[in-house]
Each structure stands twice: as C-alpha cells, then as structure tokens.
Design an enzyme around this catalytic site. Sequence first.
Site, PDB file in Angstrom:
ATOM      1  N   CYS A  94      63.898  24.720  -5.011  1.00  0.00           N
ATOM      2  CA  CYS A  94      63.808  26.077  -4.470  1.00  0.00           C
ATOM      3  C   CYS A  94      62.754  26.912  -5.191  1.00  0.00           C
ATOM      4  CB  CYS A  94      65.170  26.766  -4.550  1.00  0.00           C
ATOM      5  SG  CYS A  94      66.439  25.978  -3.541  1.00  0.00           S
ATOM      6  N   ARG A 132      65.635  15.235  -8.978  1.00  0.00           N
ATOM      7  CA  ARG A 132      64.456  15.426  -8.129  1.00  0.00           C
ATOM      8  C   ARG A 132      63.714  16.707  -8.518  1.00  0.00           C
ATOM      9  NH1 ARG A 132      67.197  15.511  -2.450  1.00  0.00           N
ATOM     10  NH2 ARG A 132      68.616  16.764  -3.718  1.00  0.00           N
TER      11      ARG A 132
END
Length: 438
Positions: A265, A336
């Site tokens: 994000c 990730r």
Amino acid sequence: MGLYEDIVAGKEKLSLVGLGYVGMPIAVAFSKKIKVVGFDLNAKKIELYKNGIDPTNEVGNDTIKNCAVEFTADETKLKEAKFHIVAVPTPVNPDHTPDLSPVEGASEILGRNLTKGSVVVFESTVYPGVTEDICVPILERESGLKCGVDFKIGYSPERINPGDKVHRLETITKIVSGMDEETLETVANVYSLVVEAGVYRAESIKVAEAAKVIENSQRDINIAFMNELSIIFNKMGIDTQSVLKAAGTKWNFLKFYPGLVGGHCIGVDPYYLTYKAEQLGYHSQIILSGRRINDDMGKYVAESLVKNLIKAEVPVQGARVAILGFTFKENCPDTRNTKIIDIYNELGEYGITPIVVDPAADADEAKRLYGITFQTMADVKDMDAVIIAVSHTQFMSLDKEAISKFYKKENAKRVLIDIKGILDRKEFGTDDYSYWRL
C-alpha cells in the site's frame, strides 16, 4: 424485491474474488450474515482454507474452520452470485509503473461468469478512472453484457491493515461509491451488514478511487520526512526518536516515525497517482521526492551498518551479520515487497551474506520470491553485527543479556542496528556496544 433484499433473504449470494490478506477477512465477515462464495486462483490456498488453516493469520484457524464461506478455485461457481467484490493486489512493475494485470485478470474471470442483474464492486487500489475505463470494458467484452443495462459497478477501497487486530473491516468507516444512485444505495446497504463503523457515500467512483490512493500517499510523504530528519540528525549526532518525543508534546505535532516503507500500500499507491498525473502532463514533485527517500532507506541502513563495523575495527568483507525479521511489518507473515531485502542485497555488495531469522514469516514465500532460507534463533551466534529489523512480538522480549550472547566474544564492540528503535538506547550506550537506530 431488490438485490440487497434478495441477498439478506438468502435468495442471492455474494462472491469475493481474491482471498488474500484483504479479501479473505471480508469473505469471512460477510459469511456471518449472508451466503458467500470465496474464489481464488490459488488452489493450494483454497485447500488450506477448506482445511481450516489461515496462512495469513488475519482471522485465525478457528475462525476459518467455523466460517460458512464456500471456498473454491472453480471460477464457474461465481455464476451463483449476484454481488461481486474484487479484492486482488495492484502492484507496480520494476520501473514503478502500475501493474494492472491482477485486476485485469480478475475482471476477465468475473466477466466470463457474470450474469444479468449483477453488481460488481472493486476494492483494489487504483488511480482514478481504472474501474470505469479499464475494468468495465473487460467485463463487457467477456460477458457480452452491457454495463448500466445488464450489470452495475461500484468501487469501495479496502482499508484493512494486515496484522492489525484493532483496525479491522468492521471498525473502519467504509467508503462506498456506485455508478448511479440505485447502485450506490445497494453497495452501501450490503457493506452496512458488516461495517459497524458505518459507510461514507462518495460522490462518484473516481472520487472514491482518488480518496484511497491519497490516503497512503499522505502517509508515505510524512514517513519520508521522518526518514530525512533521521539522516540529518544522525549526521549531527542527535537521536531522532528523542527529538520526536520532545516535539510530540505539542498538541498538533503529527506522530510519524522513520522506518522502512514496504508492503502493498504505502510503498506502492503513490506510484499509481503519479503515473496518472504524468499521463496528464504533470510531473509530481513532493510525492516522488518522498518515494525516492523511502526507497533508498534500505541502502542507507546497510551503509550505516558498514560504517559502524569500520568504527568497531571489524573487517567488513565476510563479516557475520544476522538480520532479525524479514516481513514488511510486525506480526504479519507477508514478505512480499519487504524492504528488508534491500538491506540484504546492499550488504552483499560489501561481501557480506547475512543470515536471516524470522519466526513469523512465510518461509516458503521468502524462499520462492527471494531465494532466502531462514535460519533459527539458535543460529544467531558468533556474530559481528545484528540488525533488529522488524518489531515482532518474538523480538520485543529480547533483553541485553540475550542479545549479548549473539556476538563473538573477542570483539571489543558489538554492532547493533535497531531499525524500529525497540530497545532502550541508554542501556546499549556502553563501551562494548556500537548502537545505531533510525
């Protein structure tokens, strides 16, 4: 009866396309109220869910085991639902341009299985215009249906914070939007079933898309400012956290802290906004400046470790270094887009191959994505330097006695890098330690 009423009455189902850290908790929450089909391409993940195993640790094994979600990797099961939520990741390419392939692929799958009278809501973070200009044409092409006539669309940006047990789907105000007033009300009513904090009706789909993409851009810029301050204050010999603690006594001082900005994000969303801006002829100045600072912090940490090794008169090449923590945030298994890999790779440029320990991380994922095999805490011994990179609960309990056992006995100085500042700086400000933090 309308679609919302049919869903509540059990006549129609809701589907979740994408069952990761965001989609799975949404599916589970809705399954407590209505019938839910949970679809993901990853058949292995689906089997885990069916067996009551939560690889994300977002809701826990017991909740998964007892939930009523119909987990499936069979896309044709989507035909059984009339309200669809798409929650797939939207990463960036190596050149920092948006990688829309996941949301495009999800649109293709959903389009092939879309039925008349459906409502499709996208949750993936995108720049303004993606839902209507990119996703809708794919849905129409694959389904043979017409948007606005045969099906409707909406957008409701995800705000789930992975690993956060306080700010959950139910407790965060949900932005909702729809292509028309009727769709907006349907979307708002459906989400109101599970969102206790209430919904906010955005004026349009583009407004909702823009609201989401600036939320994390704002955080990114504020963290970049803290990181820049950390660089400046370290040169001055001033402890940044002490400065922030003092400044934080003012009522309107924003309490951000320096750190590595990874994940899906904060480190990604700003690039979606600046990409669209550049298409319109505007080159971002503040947003991209913040991104450059944050993207370089892994290298900066590695360089600081090397400088501290030199000061401690420890040979740099071949130095034994342990990195404690590899995920992009604390108490979350997700590796990730972790920025710890930047530290690892940069140290490699100096002839250092660190060992990495992370009891909370997804070891298989780290091996697959980065080629790194995790070691255990028992392997952290005879070290020249230790980096506490992530503030996992497992690391928060480490005291000076435990940390001292990690090092070579013959070294006069123990180099300790405390990225998150979880330790008492005064306790390690002794002659036998070279302690450094952002």
